[in-house]
Design an enzyme around this catalytic site. Structure first.
Site, PDB file in Angstrom:
ATOM      1  N   ARG A 238       5.606  -0.127  -5.937  1.00 15.07           N
ATOM      2  CA  ARG A 238       5.520  -0.907  -4.701  1.00 15.07           C
ATOM      3  C   ARG A 238       4.540  -2.071  -4.827  1.00 15.07           C
ATOM      4  NH1 ARG A 238       7.061   2.411  -0.023  1.00 15.07           N
ATOM      5  NH2 ARG A 238       5.569   1.258   1.215  1.00 15.07           N
TER       6      ARG A 238
ATOM      7  N   LYS B 281       6.781  -4.172  -3.752  1.00 16.01           N
ATOM      8  CA  LYS B 281       8.204  -3.843  -3.644  1.00 16.01           C
ATOM      9  C   LYS B 281       8.644  -3.770  -2.191  1.00 16.01           C
ATOM     10  CE  LYS B 281      12.223  -2.668  -5.225  1.00 16.01           C
ATOM     11  NZ  LYS B 281      13.021  -3.788  -5.777  1.00 16.01           N
TER      12      LYS B 281
ATOM     13  N   TRP C 185      -2.984  -2.699  -1.576  1.00 14.06           N
ATOM     14  CA  TRP C 185      -2.569  -4.079  -1.842  1.00 14.06           C
ATOM     15  C   TRP C 185      -3.378  -4.915  -0.864  1.00 14.06           C
ATOM     16  CZ3 TRP C 185       0.170  -8.074   0.707  1.00 14.06           C
ATOM     17  CH2 TRP C 185       0.736  -9.053  -0.136  1.00 14.06           C
TER      18      TRP C 185
ATOM     19  N   ASN D 157      -2.009   2.351   5.779  1.00  9.11           N
ATOM     20  CA  ASN D 157      -1.118   1.225   5.463  1.00  9.11           C
ATOM     21  C   ASN D 157      -0.929   0.413   6.727  1.00  9.11           C
ATOM     22  OD1 ASN D 157      -0.764   2.352   2.987  1.00  9.11           O
ATOM     23  ND2 ASN D 157       1.426   2.780   3.216  1.00  9.11           N
ATOM     24  N   GLY D 158      -0.837  -0.896   6.598  1.00 11.94           N
ATOM     25  CA  GLY D 158      -0.653  -1.737   7.785  1.00 11.94           C
ATOM     26  C   GLY D 158      -1.900  -2.571   8.026  1.00 11.94           C
TER      27      GLY D 158
ATOM     28  N   GLU E   2      18.586 -17.566  -5.841  1.00  8.66           N
ATOM     29  CA  GLU E   2      18.183 -16.231  -6.294  1.00  8.66           C
ATOM     30  C   GLU E   2      17.714 -16.294  -7.751  1.00  8.66           C
ATOM     31  OE1 GLU E   2      17.355 -13.566  -5.138  1.00  8.66           O
ATOM     32  OE2 GLU E   2      17.613 -12.082  -6.705  1.00  8.66           O
TER      33      GLU E   2
ATOM     34  N   HIS F  96      18.875 -37.064  -3.662  1.00 11.07           N
ATOM     35  CA  HIS F  96      18.057 -37.303  -2.459  1.00 11.07           C
ATOM     36  C   HIS F  96      16.592 -36.963  -2.702  1.00 11.07           C
ATOM     37  CE1 HIS F  96      21.694 -38.196  -0.303  1.00 11.07           C
ATOM     38  NE2 HIS F  96      22.233 -37.083  -0.782  1.00 11.07           N
TER      39      HIS F  96
ATOM     40  N   GLU G  11       9.246 -15.104  -9.886  1.00 15.87           N
ATOM     41  CA  GLU G  11       8.490 -13.876  -9.577  1.00 15.87           C
ATOM     42  C   GLU G  11       8.116 -13.067 -10.813  1.00 15.87           C
ATOM     43  OE1 GLU G  11      12.111 -11.258  -7.574  1.00 15.87           O
ATOM     44  OE2 GLU G  11      10.116 -10.906  -6.811  1.00 15.87           O
TER      45      GLU G  11
ATOM     46  N   LYS H  90      14.013 -15.179  -9.036  1.00 17.03           N
ATOM     47  CA  LYS H  90      13.796 -14.192 -10.115  1.00 17.03           C
ATOM     48  C   LYS H  90      12.867 -14.764 -11.172  1.00 17.03           C
ATOM     49  CE  LYS H  90      14.774 -11.244  -8.760  1.00 17.03           C
ATOM     50  NZ  LYS H  90      15.475 -10.924  -7.545  1.00 17.03           N
TER      51      LYS H  90
ATOM     52  N   CYS I 293       0.821  -1.216   0.000  1.00 22.74           N
ATOM     53  CA  CYS I 293       0.000   0.000   0.000  1.00 22.74           C
ATOM     54  C   CYS I 293       0.853   1.265   0.000  1.00 22.74           C
ATOM     55  CB  CYS I 293      -0.882   0.034   1.232  1.00 22.74           C
ATOM     56  SG  CYS I 293      -1.964  -1.383   1.358  1.00 22.74           S
TER      57      CYS I 293
HETATM   58  C1  AGP Z   1      13.103  -9.733  -4.657  1.00 17.70           C
HETATM   59  O1  AGP Z   1      13.124  -9.790  -6.035  1.00 17.70           O
HETATM   60  C2  AGP Z   1      11.827  -9.644  -4.025  1.00 17.70           C
HETATM   61  N1  AGP Z   1      10.961  -8.772  -4.650  1.00 17.70           N
HETATM   62  C3  AGP Z   1      11.738  -9.805  -2.525  1.00 17.70           C
HETATM   63  O2  AGP Z   1      12.112 -11.122  -2.265  1.00 17.70           O
HETATM   64  C4  AGP Z   1      12.542  -8.861  -1.607  1.00 17.70           C
HETATM   65  O3  AGP Z   1      13.901  -9.092  -1.717  1.00 17.70           O
HETATM   66  C5  AGP Z   1      12.057  -9.077  -0.152  1.00 17.70           C
HETATM   67  O4  AGP Z   1      10.704  -8.724  -0.069  1.00 17.70           O
HETATM   68  C6  AGP Z   1      12.854  -8.299   0.854  1.00 17.70           C
HETATM   69  O5  AGP Z   1      12.785  -6.947   0.630  1.00 17.70           O
HETATM   70  P1  AGP Z   1      13.835  -5.938   1.249  1.00 17.70           P
HETATM   71  O6  AGP Z   1      15.157  -6.238   0.633  1.00 17.70           O
HETATM   72  O7  AGP Z   1      13.315  -4.583   0.873  1.00 17.70           O
HETATM   73  O8  AGP Z   1      13.830  -6.154   2.726  1.00 17.70           O
END
Ligand code: AGP
Length: 610
Positions: free
Chosen positions: A27, A605, A75, A100-101, A483, A506, A490, A487, A2
């Site tokens: 965001r 974000k 959101w 927000n929250g 990682e 395993h 997502e 990527k 949000c």
């Molecule tokens: C990464 O591509 C993500 N969008 C997500 O995993 C992100 O790294 C995570 O939410 C942590 O965010 P931060 O680094 O702002 O704490």
């Protein structure tokens, strides 16, 4: 997640609010809305599901004016994505609220307020804020008192802005758990959940602290702390450079940010890495003294930042002779953990506002850590303000939801932390020199690696119709495989899993067939021969592999294996270098699939709720 924008001015604030919302789009959100109060005391609201553009179109179709306004991108947490659940929420067309929250006790408040005759028209927790404030106003409080009393009844997290049609000369804002920043103009003032929203109108900002309630008029800002006392909060001048409209000619922010990595890593090193060593106190004032006594590091983070912590564990234990644990923040904060003597708590975060990471830091303060350090990209963020030491990654604003340059600069910071801790824990001269030299070569190696783009674009074609994929790595490349998998899932929505390749037999080997591409990261290091055996295990079961390998690793392309040669680099920086091709692969697969690369579905974000 949000976003909030608010403005109080002499002029019409509609465009300021819309521009602010656009700047917060990165965001992640699913609906947007605005409420405006005009000089005749009319309170108007427009809300739309979907993008801010839908809201802007609606506002341009039936122009609404107002010199006081609040706006929001939502959101969804409580209640589906509908216009009725979008903010601002009203109480009887008098009180308007953006939030927000999460108000955790909203069901209890809702029952109480319903019994008192306040009608609810949404499924949200936020609507109870509007009615609770209205209830306090009905008891004779003014808006400031009403908000101060109302927030004392809320459990959970809030960053909220409230306006009352009958008090058009002020907005009241309150913060607990969700960040809010006040922007200072000339004869006008602003509020936002992120300074990025207000950069076109001001560079002067004040961050509210936990429990603060503030009264914001056109010409003044008065902040009250949790106990109701007037307090002074610092005003900072922001030097952040970001024009939300500027993709510098790239199709997406993500691609721009991938290509910025050589230059932002250079920034990150500048003034911190000398010819033979790092400069003093690069982790904050007095840091060298603190680090001299550290024997153990506990890293806490989420998502991509967690992966950089996992990579750092390999470095800290291998080179700096310091033991290290890494934990996901949402786990760490809810269990009893062991604190080793002389421990440093390290949080990592692009945004500096991730709710779980912040909660973990706050918890750790009571657990007996020697000190806390954050590796972060956003100056003035909650993690930076609340940690004892801070290392700013200097990556510049990262707009794409998928973290790229923030990750590689975090890793750059960790290599420097490895040097700093290694100094006091018997790091060998050979390792010290290898890391320093590796860091010096890093920007140009990253540039060289970006030249793989065309080959990776071609390769991406082969992924577009796949539903699953496997990423393999060993040693400090295992977190890089993780990682890479994150990527891909997502932004392309292809299911991707990562394994330390020694784990294949395993369980995961059962998945291998020609519909399951296997991506392997294979620098030329001491684990290469082991990795080659794992590759053979996949080949023997008919798997199709894509191997990112050092030339010297001598992999040959054939009908089951496509080899992409990555520039040769020093072992210490290999995890950073091998990250780039995986970022590019995800990006080009997402392009072929036509997903929303910068704002992938369901993601945000800055994850400011737990
Ligand atoms: C990464 O591509 C993500 N969008 C997500 O995993 C992100 O790294 C995570 O939410 C942590 O965010 P931060 O680094 O702002 O704490």
């Amino acid at each position: 997640m949000c976003g909030i924008v608010g403005a109080i001015a002499e002029r019409n604030v509609v465009e300021i609010l819309l521009e602010g919302l656009k700047r917060l789009e990165y965001r992640g959100y699913d609906s947007a809305g605005v409420a405006l109060l005009d000089s005749d005391g009319n309170l108007t609201r427009i809300r739309r599901t979907g993008k801010v553009k839908e809201l802007a179109d609606a506002l341009h179709k039936e122009p609404v004016k107002g010199s006081v306004g609040i706006a929001h991108t939502r959101w969804a947490t409580h209640g589906g994505v509908t216009e009725a659940n979008a903010h601002p929420h009203f109480s009887s067309e008098r009180v308007a609220v953006v939030h927000n929250g999460i108000i955790e006790n909203y069901q209890h408040l809702r029952a109480e307020l319903s019994a008192k005759g306040y009608g609810f028209s949404s499924d949200t927790d936020t609507e109870s804020i509007a009615h609770q404030v209205h209830y306090e106003l009905d008891q004779g409080a003014d808006l400031l008192q009403a908000v101060q009393t109302a927030v004392s009844k809320f459990e959970g997290a809030y960053g909220t802005v409230i306006i009352d049609k009958l008090e058009p000369e002020r907005m009241i804002v309150a913060r607990s758990g969700s960040p809010l920043v006040i922007g200072f103009g000339i004869g006008e003032n602003f509020i936002a959940s992120d300074q990025m929203a207000l950069l076109p109108v001001t560079r002067r900002f004040m961050y509210l602290e936990e429990g603060d309630v503030a009264e914001v008029t056109r010409t003044s800002v008065i902040v009250y702390d949790q106990s109701g006392q007037v307090v002074e909060r610092d005003i900072i001048e922001s030097d952040i450079e970001h024009d939300a409209g500027d993709k510098a000619g790239y199709r997406h922010y993500m691609l721009k940010e991938i290509h910025e990595q050589p230059s932002v890593v250079r920034n990150c090193l500048q003034g911190r890495l000398g010819e033979h060593d790092i400069s003093p106190n690069i982790f904050g004032q007095g840091a060298d003294e603190v680090l001299a006594n550290i024997k153990h590091v506990q890293i806490v983070a989420c998502g991509t930042s967690y992966h950089s912590g996992m990579t750092a564990k390999y470095w800290l234990e291998q080179y700096a002779n310091v033991s290290c644990n890494v934990e996901i923040a949402s786990e760490f904060r809810y269990r009893k953990s062991f604190v080793h003597p002389n421990s440093l708590l390290v949080t990592i975060s692009q945004s500096g506002e991730t709710a779980d990471t912040l909660a973990a830091l706050r918890l750790a303060k009571s657990l007996g850590y020697s000190s806390s350090l954050t590796i972060c990209n956003v100056p003035g963020s909650s993690l930076v303000r609340e940690s004892d030491l801070a290392f700013m990654t200097l990556a510049g604003a990262e707009i794409g939801v998928a973290s790229t340059k923030a990750f590689t600069t975090q890793l750059t910071g960790f290599l420097m932390l490895t040097l700093a801790l290694g100094k006091h824990n018997g790091m060998s001269d050979v390792d010290h020199k290898a890391i320093v030299d590796g860091l010096h070569s890093l920007p140009s190696k990253l540039e060289e690696t970006l030249s793989l783009t065309q080959g990776i674009k071609d390769l991406a074609e082969e992924f577009a119709d796949k539903h699953h994929s496997l990423f393999l790595g060993r040693g400090d490349q295992y977190p890089i495989a993780m990682e890479g998998a994150l990527k891909l899932k997502e932004i392309s929505y292809i299911h991707a899993e990562a394994y330390a390749s020694g784990e294949l037999k395993h369980g995961p080997l059962a998945l291998i067939d020609d519909e399951m591409p296997v991506i392997v990261v294979a620098p030329n290091n001491e684990l290469l021969e082991k990795l080659k055996s794992n590759v053979e295990e996949v080949r023997a079961r008919g798997g199709i592999m894509y191997v990112f390998a050092d030339k010297e690793a001598h992999f040959q392309s054939d009908k089951t294996m496509r080899v992409i040669n990555v520039p040769h680099c020093a072992a210490a920086i290999a995890p950073i270098i091998y990250t780039l091709p995986l970022q590019l692969l995800s990006y080009y697969v997402a392009i072929i699939k036509g997903t929303d690369v910068d704002q992938p579905r369901n993601l945000a974000k800055s994850v400011t709720v737990e």
